[in-house]
Design a protein around this motif. Structure first.
Motif, mmCIF file in Angstrom:
data_model
loop_
_atom_site.group_PDB
_atom_site.id
_atom_site.type_symbol
_atom_site.label_atom_id
_atom_site.label_comp_id
_atom_site.label_asym_id
_atom_site.label_seq_id
_atom_site.Cartn_x
_atom_site.Cartn_y
_atom_site.Cartn_z
ATOM 1 N N ARG A 82 0.816 -1.216 0.000
ATOM 2 C CA ARG A 82 0.000 0.000 0.000
ATOM 3 C C ARG A 82 0.847 1.262 0.000
ATOM 4 O O ARG A 82 0.509 2.231 -0.673
ATOM 5 C CB ARG A 82 -0.943 0.009 1.207
ATOM 6 C CG ARG A 82 -2.092 -0.934 1.054
ATOM 7 C CD ARG A 82 -2.942 -0.939 2.294
ATOM 8 N NE ARG A 82 -4.165 -1.665 2.049
ATOM 9 C CZ ARG A 82 -5.346 -1.332 2.536
ATOM 10 N NH1 ARG A 82 -5.484 -0.297 3.332
ATOM 11 N NH2 ARG A 82 -6.407 -2.047 2.253
ATOM 12 N N ARG A 85 1.869 1.754 -3.374
ATOM 13 C CA ARG A 85 0.735 1.561 -4.288
ATOM 14 C C ARG A 85 0.919 0.338 -5.190
ATOM 15 O O ARG A 85 0.323 0.247 -6.266
ATOM 16 C CB ARG A 85 0.485 2.796 -5.155
ATOM 17 C CG ARG A 85 0.394 4.142 -4.458
ATOM 18 C CD ARG A 85 -0.589 4.178 -3.316
ATOM 19 N NE ARG A 85 -1.009 5.504 -2.929
ATOM 20 C CZ ARG A 85 -0.389 6.274 -2.026
ATOM 21 N NH1 ARG A 85 0.697 5.857 -1.434
ATOM 22 N NH2 ARG A 85 -0.870 7.464 -1.714
ATOM 23 N N GLU A 88 -2.066 -1.923 -6.319
ATOM 24 C CA GLU A 88 -2.913 -1.472 -7.425
ATOM 25 C C GLU A 88 -2.474 -2.010 -8.790
ATOM 26 O O GLU A 88 -3.220 -1.912 -9.771
ATOM 27 C CB GLU A 88 -2.916 0.067 -7.497
ATOM 28 C CG GLU A 88 -3.169 0.786 -6.185
ATOM 29 C CD GLU A 88 -4.619 0.774 -5.737
ATOM 30 O OE1 GLU A 88 -5.482 0.349 -6.523
ATOM 31 O OE2 GLU A 88 -4.877 1.180 -4.596
ATOM 32 N N THR A 134 -5.565 5.963 -11.015
ATOM 33 C CA THR A 134 -5.214 7.168 -10.276
ATOM 34 C C THR A 134 -6.117 8.303 -10.746
ATOM 35 O O THR A 134 -6.765 8.190 -11.783
ATOM 36 C CB THR A 134 -3.729 7.540 -10.468
ATOM 37 O OG1 THR A 134 -3.402 8.619 -9.582
ATOM 38 C CG2 THR A 134 -3.413 7.934 -11.900
ATOM 39 N N VAL A 177 3.906 8.442 -5.188
ATOM 40 C CA VAL A 177 4.408 7.100 -4.879
ATOM 41 C C VAL A 177 5.858 7.165 -4.381
ATOM 42 O O VAL A 177 6.213 6.518 -3.401
ATOM 43 C CB VAL A 177 4.297 6.171 -6.109
ATOM 44 C CG1 VAL A 177 5.045 4.858 -5.889
ATOM 45 C CG2 VAL A 177 2.830 5.891 -6.419
ATOM 46 N N SER A 183 0.292 7.857 2.437
ATOM 47 C CA SER A 183 0.182 6.413 2.668
ATOM 48 C C SER A 183 0.128 6.083 4.136
ATOM 49 O O SER A 183 0.368 6.863 4.992
ATOM 50 C CB SER A 183 1.323 5.668 2.006
ATOM 51 O OG SER A 183 2.538 6.314 2.127
#
Length: 183
Positions: A82, A85, A88, A134, A177, A183
């Motif tokens: 996570r 990311r 995803e 996104t 990211v 996050s």
């Protein structure tokens, strides 16, 4: 552009995918992937694909609920996935299949869509475009930002959609990211 970009990303990340799958499998029992029904363009439903970052059957006792910043259901490997990311990445398959776009409002679960349709004016506008991996809300807000505020970003994106805005969001996503903001 979606097809080219998502295919290129899949090819570039292909060597990492088995390693990610192995880390998930070795760290907690359950499947590697998490499939969840979401609402997309025109109110249609599709199955979103993610790497599993929570314990298996995380919502079994609570029912459908949003994850929180420090959610205890998230596994140690899931926290890393996570944070960067990585969870995803399988959604690139959703883009190749045509369920999603690379950039757009994040798709939501049907139960939450039903509530938002009545509580938030303008919410249904989100279904006039394909959902994205996104979006403007993801690069301009944080994980725990109220949904009403994320909706403002989604609507701003929809009404100002352009190739240059998509490019800006993709570049901002890379930045988010890399610096792990939100996050």
């Amino acid at each position: 552009v979606d097809l080219l970009l998502s295919s290129a990303c899949l090819i570039l990340t292909l060597p990492l995918l088995p390693l990610i799958a192995l880390a998930i499998k070795l760290s907690s029992p359950g499947s590697v992937f998490y499939l969840q029904e979401r609402v997309c363009f025109g109110g249609k439903r599709f199955r979103l694909i993610k790497f599993r970052s929570m314990i298996e059957d995380a919502e079994k006792s609570s029912g459908e609920t949003y994850s929180t910043v420090e959610d205890p259901r998230v596994t140690p490997v899931g926290r890393v996935l996570r944070r960067f990311r990585i969870d995803e990445l399988p959604q690139l398959v959703n883009v190749v299949k045509g369920d999603m776009s690379f950039v757009g409002p994040r798709p939501e679960r049907p139960k939450f869509v039903e509530g938002f349709e009545f509580a938030l004016p303008g919410y249904n506008e989100r279904h006039k475009v394909k959902p994205g991996i996104t979006g403007l809300a993801q690069v301009r807000s944080y994980y725990d930002t109220a949904f009403e505020n994320k909706l403002k970003y989604d609507l701003a994106y929809i009404y100002n959609h352009s190739f240059s805005l998509d490019l800006l969001i993709i570049l901002e996503t890379i930045k988010v990211v890399l610096v792990r903001r939100g996050s």
